[in-house]
Design an enzyme around this catalytic site. Sequence first.
Site, short mmCIF file in Angstrom:
data_model
loop_
_atom_site.label_atom_id
_atom_site.label_comp_id
_atom_site.label_asym_id
_atom_site.label_seq_id
_atom_site.Cartn_x
_atom_site.Cartn_y
_atom_site.Cartn_z
N ASN A 137 0.85 -1.19 0.00
CA ASN A 137 0.00 0.00 0.00
C ASN A 137 0.88 1.24 0.00
O ASN A 137 2.11 1.13 -0.01
CB ASN A 137 -0.94 -0.03 1.21
CG ASN A 137 -0.17 -0.15 2.50
OD1 ASN A 137 0.61 0.72 2.85
ND2 ASN A 137 -0.34 -1.26 3.20
N ARG A 138 0.29 2.41 0.05
CA ARG A 138 1.05 3.64 -0.17
C ARG A 138 1.72 4.19 1.09
O ARG A 138 2.32 5.26 1.05
CB ARG A 138 0.13 4.71 -0.78
CG ARG A 138 -0.22 4.36 -2.22
CD ARG A 138 -1.12 5.42 -2.82
NE ARG A 138 -0.52 6.74 -2.74
CZ ARG A 138 -1.23 7.87 -2.81
NH1 ARG A 138 -2.52 7.81 -2.92
NH2 ARG A 138 -0.62 9.02 -2.73
#
Length: 402
Positions: free
Chosen positions: A212-213
Site C-alpha cells: 500500500n502507499r
Amino acid sequence: MNNPIAGKTILLGVTGSIASYKAADLASKLTQAGAKVDVVLTEKGCSFIPPLTFQSVTGRKAFVEADLWGGEGHVVHIELGRAADLVVIAPASANTIASLAYGMANNLLTVAVLASHCPLMIAPAMDGGMFAHPATQENLRILKERGAIVIGPAEGHLASGLTGPGRMVEPLDILGHIRYHFSRKGNLQGKKILVTAGGTREAIDPVRFITNRSSGKQGYAVAQAALDAGADVTLVTTADLPAPVGVKVVSVESAADMLKVVEHESRDAHVLIMAAAVADFTPEKVQDQKIKKETGMPALTLQPTIDILKKVSAIRKQTGFPKFLVGFAAESKDLIKNAQKKLESKDLDLIVANDILATNAGFEVDTNRVILLPRKGEPQTLPLMSKQEVADKIINLIAQWD
Ligand code: CTP
C-alpha cells in the site's frame, strides 16, 4: 517540538582533519536545533576551516588559540568549559585524542575540556592505520573507561586512498547521537515504547507482492518523538528510512512477520503504537516460482490477515501489557464515526484518525492532519502540521496519561 537539544550549550571542538569542514554543517544543524554552540578550533583546525565560517553559522564567536590568554574573557577556557552541557569534539584527531587521554593542557580546546564538568563526546577522524594503531586504541579505551562517548569512526574511503574505519561519522548522525544523549532524562525514561511503521508486503511469488502507499514517515516520526521523551524505543518497520539514533530497529515484510515480532516485543512494552498500514488481506498461497505469462492470467485468491491490534488487545486482558494501545485509522469518509468504531472494537486507549483524502495529509507527504480520539477525554482536532509535530502531540498525550 519536543526537541531535547533546544536551549543546551554545546562546546564544539574542531581539530585538524580533512573532515574539519563537515564540522560547520554540524554547528549549523545544532544551532538550528536551538543549541548555543561555542566553537573552539585548534591551530590545525584553523588550517582546514576558518573561524569565520563557524561564526556565520552559529551567530556566536568562534574561539581560536589566540583567545586562550588574549581574548576578551578573563579566563576564557574556564568559562567555556563550565558553560557547556556537552563537549563534542568532531573531528577528533589522533593527537587531540592522545592529549585528552593523558589530561594534557596544551591548547585552548584541551584546557577547556579539563575545566568542563559535563560529558564528553568525540567523533574520531584519521587515517585507517593511525586509528588501528595500538596507541590510539589504548587512548580511546582510556577515554571510554572515563565515560567519554565515542562515535564511530565510520568505514569508507579515506583521504590517503585507503578504505577502512577512520572517516568521521556524518554530521546528521552525530546530531542524532547528541539528540539521543540529551533525551535520556525525559519524562518517559524507563518506558518501552513499541512503534510499527510502513506498509506490509504480501508476497505473491518470489518477485511480486501486494502493498500500500504508506511510506513509514509518520511511524518514524513517532519513534523519534518517543525517544526525545526519554523512552526506550523499538521500531518494527517495513520501510527503509534512516532510523533515529538510539532506536532498536526490527525489519519485517509481511503482516504475519509483523504480528510475530509485535506479539513478542509487546510482552514487556508499556505502549504499542500501531502506525503501520497492515494488509487486511494476503494471498492464500505464495507461489514458489515466478508466475510466467505463458500460463495465462493467474487467479489470485486472498485470505484475511490477523488483526495485530485486536490480538494484542486480547493478550493484554490476560497479562496487563502493553498498558497503553494506540491505533491509527486511515479513512476516506465518516472519519470520526469509523475511527470511534475501531477505538472500541480493538479496545484501544487512543486512536489517531486521519482523512487520507485531505490535501497535504496521509500517505507519503511530510505533513498530516489528524484528530486524536482518546478513550477517556475530549477529541483533539489538530490543524495541518508536520508529521513530527503530530508525533510530538501523540507522545505528549501518552506522557500525560502516564
Ligand atoms: N491493524 C492491525 N492489524 C491488521 C490491520 C490493521 O493491527 N491486520 C491496525 C493498524 O495498524 C491501525 C489500525 O489497526 O493502527 C486500523 O487500521 P485500518 O486499516 O485503518 O483499519 P482496519 O481495522 O484494517 O479496517 P478497514 O481497513 O476496513 O478500514
